[in-house]
Write a protein that holds these residues in place. Structure first.
Motif, mmCIF file in Angstrom:
data_model
loop_
_atom_site.group_PDB
_atom_site.id
_atom_site.type_symbol
_atom_site.label_atom_id
_atom_site.label_comp_id
_atom_site.label_asym_id
_atom_site.label_seq_id
_atom_site.Cartn_x
_atom_site.Cartn_y
_atom_site.Cartn_z
ATOM 1 N N ARG A 82 34.375 28.794 6.834
ATOM 2 C CA ARG A 82 33.820 28.487 5.514
ATOM 3 C C ARG A 82 32.364 28.927 5.387
ATOM 4 O O ARG A 82 31.744 28.730 4.351
ATOM 5 N N GLN A 142 31.035 26.780 2.009
ATOM 6 C CA GLN A 142 31.916 26.176 1.010
ATOM 7 C C GLN A 142 32.719 25.052 1.668
ATOM 8 O O GLN A 142 33.544 25.303 2.550
ATOM 9 N N TYR A 153 27.414 28.078 -7.507
ATOM 10 C CA TYR A 153 28.644 27.858 -8.263
ATOM 11 C C TYR A 153 29.158 29.202 -8.768
ATOM 12 O O TYR A 153 28.433 29.945 -9.451
ATOM 13 N N GLN A 188 28.078 34.337 -10.093
ATOM 14 C CA GLN A 188 27.672 33.143 -9.356
ATOM 15 C C GLN A 188 26.253 32.752 -9.775
ATOM 16 O O GLN A 188 25.371 33.612 -9.877
ATOM 17 N N GLN A 201 33.190 38.596 -10.246
ATOM 18 C CA GLN A 201 32.848 37.213 -10.544
ATOM 19 C C GLN A 201 31.335 37.032 -10.581
ATOM 20 O O GLN A 201 30.586 37.718 -9.885
ATOM 21 N N ASP A 255 36.941 20.871 0.284
ATOM 22 C CA ASP A 255 37.468 20.424 -1.012
ATOM 23 C C ASP A 255 36.832 21.140 -2.195
ATOM 24 O O ASP A 255 37.032 20.747 -3.345
ATOM 25 N N ALA A 256 36.066 22.194 -1.931
ATOM 26 C CA ALA A 256 35.366 22.901 -3.006
ATOM 27 C C ALA A 256 36.128 24.148 -3.415
ATOM 28 O O ALA A 256 36.518 24.953 -2.571
ATOM 29 N N LYS A 257 36.342 24.317 -4.709
ATOM 30 C CA LYS A 257 36.989 25.525 -5.215
ATOM 31 C C LYS A 257 35.971 26.583 -5.617
ATOM 32 O O LYS A 257 36.156 27.766 -5.367
ATOM 33 N N ASN A 258 34.906 26.165 -6.280
ATOM 34 C CA ASN A 258 33.936 27.114 -6.810
ATOM 35 C C ASN A 258 32.516 26.915 -6.298
ATOM 36 O O ASN A 258 31.693 27.815 -6.421
ATOM 37 N N TRP A 259 32.200 25.753 -5.793
ATOM 38 C CA TRP A 259 30.809 25.485 -5.453
ATOM 39 C C TRP A 259 30.586 25.524 -3.942
ATOM 40 O O TRP A 259 31.514 25.466 -3.139
#
Length: 206
Positions: free
Chosen positions: A110, A155, A204, A23, A21, A158-162
């Motif tokens: 997190r 993270q 992100y 970022q 991935q 409620d954050a999926k990617n950021w």
């Protein structure tokens, strides 16, 4: 050596481009030099680079959950250099391209701490004299050195990617500086900058 290291790193990213991935990180940094130089050609006068603020985006590639490579894409940084008793005497604009290999300590929280090691470069242009040395010709060479990094990414629930991140970097930078007038070069020295760079920003992951 740094150029070969960067080339190998970029080749590795290309080969593995489908396996991990990407970022993107956007941050603001305080660049705080830790070194100073006593210039023998100027009677032992002490000179040092001053603290600066910088915009420091970067791109990071994750090979897996723990291993990544990050390339710092900082905007040009202005460094004022002061001399004891004379105030600011030189301004240097430069780029600090840096690549680090990083290890991320994944855990149940997190917060994800990480460390990194790599190489950095100091690429100067538009250097000029000011203040008491106004009118003096200034030439600043390139410098290459070690780079280290430690920090964490957070993270929110409620954050999926950021996420948000904070890190501290150390860069070993000592460019050669030459001061000249109509009679030729009258001072030559290595300016020990060796900055700590403290960054807070937004990440992100794609």
């Amino acid at each position: 050596m740094l150029k070969q290291f960067a080339l190998i790193g970029l080749m590795g990213l290309s080969v593995s481009a489908m396996a991990g991935q990407w970022q993107v990180k956007v941050g603001g940094s305080v660049v705080s030099p830790t070194g100073s130089t006593s210039v023998g050609d100027l009677g032992g006068l002490k000179v040092e680079a001053e603290d600066e603020l910088a915009f420091t985006p970067s791109v990071e590639y994750f090979f897996n959950d723990n291993i990544s490579a990050e390339v710092l894409l900082a905007a040009p940084i202005n460094h004022d250099v002061s001399a004891a008793g004379l105030g600011e005497v030189v301004r240097i604009k430069h780029l600090p391209p840096t690549i680090t290999a990083k290890y991320h300590f994944k855990n149940a929280s997190r917060f994800t701490p990480y460390i990194g090691v790599g190489g950095t470069a100091f690429v100067a242009w538009d250097e000029r004299s000011k203040g008491e040395l106004a009118g003096t010709d200034v030439d600043v060479g390139e410098s290459y050195g070690f780079a280290g990094q430690i920090g964490f990414n957070f993270q929110p629930a409620d954050a999926k990617n950021w996420g948000v991140y904070f890190d501290a970097r150390y860069a070993q930078i000592s460019p050669e500086v030459k001061l000249s007038d109509a009679d030729g070069t009258f001072a030559k020295f290595d300016l020990d900058i060796d900055p700590m760079v403290y960054t807070l920003g937004y990440s992100y992951k794609f």
